[in-house]
Design an enzyme around this catalytic site. Structure first.
Site, PDB file in Angstrom:
ATOM      1  CD  GLU A  72      -2.967  -1.199   2.254  1.00  0.00           C
ATOM      2  OE1 GLU A  72      -2.697  -0.696   3.350  1.00  0.00           O
ATOM      3  OE2 GLU A  72      -4.070  -1.694   1.968  1.00  0.00           O
ATOM      4  CG  ASP A  92      -7.596  -5.349   4.955  1.00  0.00           C
ATOM      5  OD1 ASP A  92      -7.129  -5.665   6.057  1.00  0.00           O
ATOM      6  OD2 ASP A  92      -7.574  -4.189   4.503  1.00  0.00           O
ATOM      7  CD  GLU A  95      -9.740  -1.173   8.107  1.00  0.00           C
ATOM      8  OE1 GLU A  95      -8.815  -1.781   8.668  1.00  0.00           O
ATOM      9  OE2 GLU A  95      -9.630  -0.646   6.982  1.00  0.00           O
TER      10      GLU A  95
HETATM   11  C1  GCU Z   1      -6.051  -2.054   5.843  1.00  0.00           C
HETATM   12  C2  GCU Z   1      -6.343  -0.712   6.428  1.00  0.00           C
HETATM   13  C3  GCU Z   1      -5.163   0.198   6.363  1.00  0.00           C
HETATM   14  C4  GCU Z   1      -3.938  -0.497   6.949  1.00  0.00           C
HETATM   15  C5  GCU Z   1      -3.713  -1.811   6.262  1.00  0.00           C
HETATM   16  C6  GCU Z   1      -2.608  -2.658   6.867  1.00  0.00           C
HETATM   17  O1  GCU Z   1      -5.949  -1.961   4.452  1.00  0.00           O
HETATM   18  O2  GCU Z   1      -7.445  -0.125   5.787  1.00  0.00           O
HETATM   19  O3  GCU Z   1      -5.478   1.353   7.076  1.00  0.00           O
HETATM   20  O4  GCU Z   1      -2.817   0.284   6.825  1.00  0.00           O
HETATM   21  O5  GCU Z   1      -4.876  -2.593   6.362  1.00  0.00           O
HETATM   22  O6  GCU Z   1      -2.926  -3.666   7.503  1.00  0.00           O
HETATM   23  O7  GCU Z   1      -1.448  -2.350   6.709  1.00  0.00           O
END
Ligand code: GCU
Length: 656
Positions: free
Chosen positions: A274, A353, A381
Site C-alpha cells: 500500500e 483484509d 475497521e
Molecule cells: C487495511 C487498512 C489500512 C492499513 C492496512 C494494513 O488496508 O485499511 O489502514 O494500513 O490494512 O494492515 O497495513
C-alpha cells in the site's frame, strides 16, 4: 493528571463474598526479590486489589510459616516455564509457585480474577502455562496523536509528535499484562513523517521510559520501522538491502538504538505494501529485505516481524485474472525457508483484509520452513467501528482451530511463534469507544494465553469482572456478545463476499463502492448472480490450499456455504442447503439482521437497573446507531440485488 479513564476489568471494588479473605492478609516471598520491577508491580497489584475488594491491607512478612496469606515461591520445574505458574490452596494459605518473575505476575492476576469473579479460592489447584509464545498488540497510532482505523479517541502514546508517558501508560500496561499480553508495538505500521525518527536520539529518552514501564509488566516494546529510513534520515540515497552502504548505515543505526534501548523487542515492518517502500523496489525478495535487518539485530536478540500484506493495490477492475486473495501466498511462498531464525512473518487471518467472513489465509501453514505469526484485528475497521457490537472471539477460535491440513491446525502452526491483534484502544474514557468492545481486547489476550477457553467462557469472565456477577446480567450480555458476529454478518455483505462498504471510511453500506476501484475487492454481481470465481476455472486461488480443503472449496457442492460467494460465482436461483434460493437467503438474512439488533436493544434495556448508569447509557446510544446502520445495510443490499436480479422477495417485504 486527573484520572479520566476507567479500570475496565481490573475493577477492584467491594465484593460481597469475603470468603477469600483468609488468603489475603499477608504475603511471603521466597526466592524472589521484592525490589525487582516485576515483583514489586505484582505485589502492588495484589495489595491494591485485595484492599479494594476485600478491605484488607496485607503485610509483607519475612517468616515462611504464614497464616491467612499468600506464599510466593521460586521453583525450578521444567514443566512450568518462565511465564507459567502453579496455584495451590492449603487450609490457611495459598501458594504461587513460579520459575520466573513473569509467572508470579500472571499468578497474581489470576488470583485477583478469581476474587473479582467472586469465585472461592479454597481447594484451588491449577497450573497455567501460556499456549502461545508471543502474545502481542499492534497499535496503529501516529505521532500526531491520530490513530489509523481508531474508533475510540486519539492515541494515549503520542500527541503533537511527542511521546506521552503518564499514569495512563502504567494503567494500560497493567490491563494488558493482566490478560497475558507480552509484546506491544506502539506505532502504526505505516511509518511516515515523525514516526521515522523514533529510531533516532530525538525520541530515545521517552521511548526508554515506555519500554521500562512495559518491562515492569513482562511486556516487550517493539517499534514499527520505515524500510526507507536511510533515505529519510540522511543516510545513503537507497534502501537496497544488498547495498553495502545501506547495510552499514543500518548497522550503525541499530547499534545506536540498542545502546539507548537495551531489551527492545525488535521491529515490525510493512514493506512493499500500500505504497510503503520495500525490497521489491530494488528487485530483491521479501526475504532479502527481512534478513538484512535480522542479521544486524541478531547480536541484540531483536526480532524482525515482517508483514505479508503485500498485494497489487492498483489493479484494473476489468482484469479478472489478477486476484488479490492470491497475493500473499504468491508473494511469499517461493521464499519459504529463506528467512533467518529471528525473522517472523506476520500473516493476516484471511487472504483479503479483516472482513466479517473470510477463509483462512492459505499462507498460514502453507509455509513450512518459516516462523509464522497470526494477525487479527480487534479494531473494528470492517466490523462496525466499535459502534456496532461485534464480539470477535468466535471468529478467532475458528481461525486457530482451522485444519489447514490433516492433523495440523493454525494453532499448531503459530503456537511456538505468536499471535497478534491490531488493537482497538484509544484515549476515550472507556478505552474502546463501545464498552462492549472491550470484550474483544480482553478476549484476545485470554485466548492467546489459553486457546481452549470457549468464546462463552471468555465472555462470561469479562462480564463478571467488568459489569457484574449478577446472573441475569451475565446471561443477557453473554447472549448479546455471542450472537453479535452473526447478526453483523446477516445485515452486511453475504456469504463471504465481503466489502460493499463506504470506501475509505469502511462503515456503512455502499454495494458498488469498491466495484470499479483499484483495490481488488470486487463482488462481480450481474443480473444472473454474484460472487468471485476463485476455483481452478477462475483465478485458481483454491489451489493454494492443501487437500482436502482445495477440493472442498473448489466444488460448489462441498464449499462451506458461509464462504460460498468468496469462492464461486453463484446464480441467484441456486438452491442452498436450507432449501432457499441464494437471492431469498440474501433477503431473509438482511431482514433478520435488523430484527436481531432490535432484539439486542430490548435485551439491553431490560438491564437498565443492573448496569452502571454511564455504561448503560453509552451502550444504548451506540445500539441506536447500530440499528440505523443495520437498516441502511438491509435496504441498500436488498434493493441492489432486487434491482439487479428482478426477483421479488417471496415474503413480499418492503424493498425499494
Ligand atoms: C487495511 C487498512 C489500512 C492499513 C492496512 C494494513 O488496508 O485499511 O489502514 O494500513 O490494512 O494492515 O497495513
Amino acid at each position: 493528571m486527573e484520572k479520566n479513564w476507567t479500570s475496565l476489568w481490573l475493577k477492584y471494588h467491594a465484593k460481597a463474598s469475603r470468603n477469600n479473605l483468609k488468603f489475603c492478609e499477608m504475603v511471603h516471598l521466597d526466592g524472589f526479590n521484592e525490589r525487582s520491577a516485576i515483583i514489586s508491580n505484582a505485589l502492588e497489584e495484589f495489595f491494591r486489589g485485595v484492599n479494594g475488594m476485600l478491605g484488607v491491607k496485607p503485610s509483607l512478612i519475612k517468616e515462611a510459616n504464614i497464616k491467612n496469606g499468600l506464599r510466593i515461591l521460586r521453583i525450578a520445574d521444567e514443566m512450568i516455564p518462565d511465564e507459567g505458574f502453579r496455584l495451590t490452596a492449603e487450609a490457611d494459605h495459598i501458594n504461587i509457585e513460579a520459575s520466573g518473575e513473569n509467572g508470579v505476575l500472571y499468578g497474581i492476576f489470576f488470583l485477583l480474577r478469581q476474587i473479582l469473579m467472586e469465585k472461592p479460592l479454597d481447594g484451588i489447584n491449577i497450573t497455567s502455562i501460556p499456549d502461545i509464545k508471543n502474545r502481542m498488540l499492534n497499535h496503529w497510532d501516529n505521532l500526531d496523536g491520530s490513530i489509523e482505523r481508531g474508533y475510540s479517541g486519539s492515541s494515549f502514546f503520542f500527541k503533537e509528535n511527542k511521546i506521552l508517558v503518564n499514569e495512563r501508560t502504567k494503567d494500560y500496561a497493567r490491563l494488558i499484562a493482566s490478560i497475558g499480553i507480552n509484546g506491544v508495538v506502539i506505532n502504526n505500521v505505516n511509518v511516515k513523517d515523525a514516526a521515522t525518527f523514533l529510531i533516532t536520539p530525538a525520541y530515545f529518552d521517552e521511548v526508554r521510559k515506555l519500554k521500562d514501564i512495559f518491562a515492569g509488566y513482562g511486556i516487550k516494546l517493539f517499534l514499527s520501522l520505515n524500510f526507507a529510513a536511510p533515505l529519510e534520515l540522511g543516510g545513503p540515497d537507497s534502501a537496497d538491502p544488498f547495498d553495502e552502504e545501506v547495510i552499514s548505515w543500518w548497522r550503525g543505526q541499530i547499534a545506536t538504538v540498542y545502546e539507548a534501548l537495551p531489551g527492545l523487542g525488535g521491529f515490525l515492518v510493512k514493506a512493499d505494501s500500500e505504497g510503503r517502500p520495500g525490497p521489491f523496489t530494488y528487485g530483491r525478495t521479501q526475504a532479502d529485505g527481512a534478513n538484512m535487518l535480522a542479521r544486524l539485530l541478531k547480536p541484540y536478540g531483536g526480532l524482525v516481524i515482517w508483514r505479508c500484506f503485500v498485494y497489487n493495490c492498483t489493479q484494473d477492475w476489468r482484469d479478472r485474472k489478477t486476484d488479490r486473495a492470491r497475493a500473499g501466498y504468491d508473494n511469499f511462498i517461493k521464499t519459504d525457508g529463506d528467512y533467518l531464525d529471528n525473522v517472523v512473518l506476520q500473516i493476516k487471518n484471511g487472504p483479503m483484509d479483516f472482513q466479517i467472513r473470510e477463509p483462512v489465509s492459505p499462507l498460514l501453514g502453507g509455509l513450512k520452513e518459516t516462523n509464522q505469526m497470526l494477525e487479527v484485528q480487534i479494531a473494528q475497521e470492517y466490523t462496525g467501528h466499535q459502534i456496532d457490537v461485534c464480539y470477535l472471539v468466535p471468529m478467532f477460535k475458528e481461525v486457530l482451530g482451522f485444519n489447514h491440513q490433516s492433523d495440523e491446525t493454525i494453532f499448531d502452526v503459530i503456537k511456538k511463534i505468536g499471535f497478534c491483534a491490531v488493537t482497538n484502544t484509544g484515549n476515550d474514557e472507556n478505552w474502546t469507544g463501545n464498552d462492549l468492545a472491550a470484550a474483544n481486547l480482553y478476549g484476545f489476550g485470554r485466548l492467546a494465553w489459553s486457546v481452549s477457553l470457549t468464546a462463552a467462557e471468555i465472555a462470561e469472565e469479562w462480564i463478571k469482572m467488568t459489569l457484574s456477577c449478577d446472573e441475569e446480567t451475565v446471561s443477557v450480555v453473554k447472549k448479546i456478545l455471542l450472537s453479535s458476529r452473526e447478526t453483523y454478518e446477516k445485515y452486511t455483505s453475504p456469504l463471504g463476499i465481503g466489502w460493499m462498504v463506504t470506501p475509505h471510511l469502511h462503515y456503512g453500506p455502499s454495494v458498488d463502492g469498491y466495484e470499479y476501484s483499484l483495490w481488488g475487492t470486487y463482488h462481480r454481481s450481474d443480473h444472473l448472480g454474484i460472487g468471485v470465481d476463485r476455483t481452478l476455472n477462475g483465478t485458481g486461488y483454491t489451489s493454494q490450499y492443501h487437500e482436502p480443503n482445495a477440493s472442498l472449496y473448489d466444488d460448489i457442492e462441498t464449499c462451506p456455504e458461509e464462504l460460498l460467494l468468496f469462492f464461486h460465482h453463484v446464480p441467484y436461483k441456486y438452491v442452498l442447503k436450507s432449501g432457499k434460493t441464494l437471492i431469498q437467503h440474501i433477503y431473509d438474512t438482511h431482514f433478520e439482521g435488523v430484527l436481531e439488533v432490535e432484539e439486542m436493544i430490548r435485551a439491553w434495556e431490560g438491564l437498565s437497573a443492573k448496569i452502571p448508569a454511564q455504561v448503560f447509557k453509552l451502550v444504548k446510544e451506540r445500539f441506536s446507531l447500530q440499528l440505523i446502520n443495520a437498516k441502511e445495510w438491509r435496504d441498500q443490499v436488498n434493493t441492489y440485488f432486487y434491482r439487479k436480479s428482478g426477483i421479488k422477495d417471496e415474503k413480499g417485504r418492503e424493498i425499494f
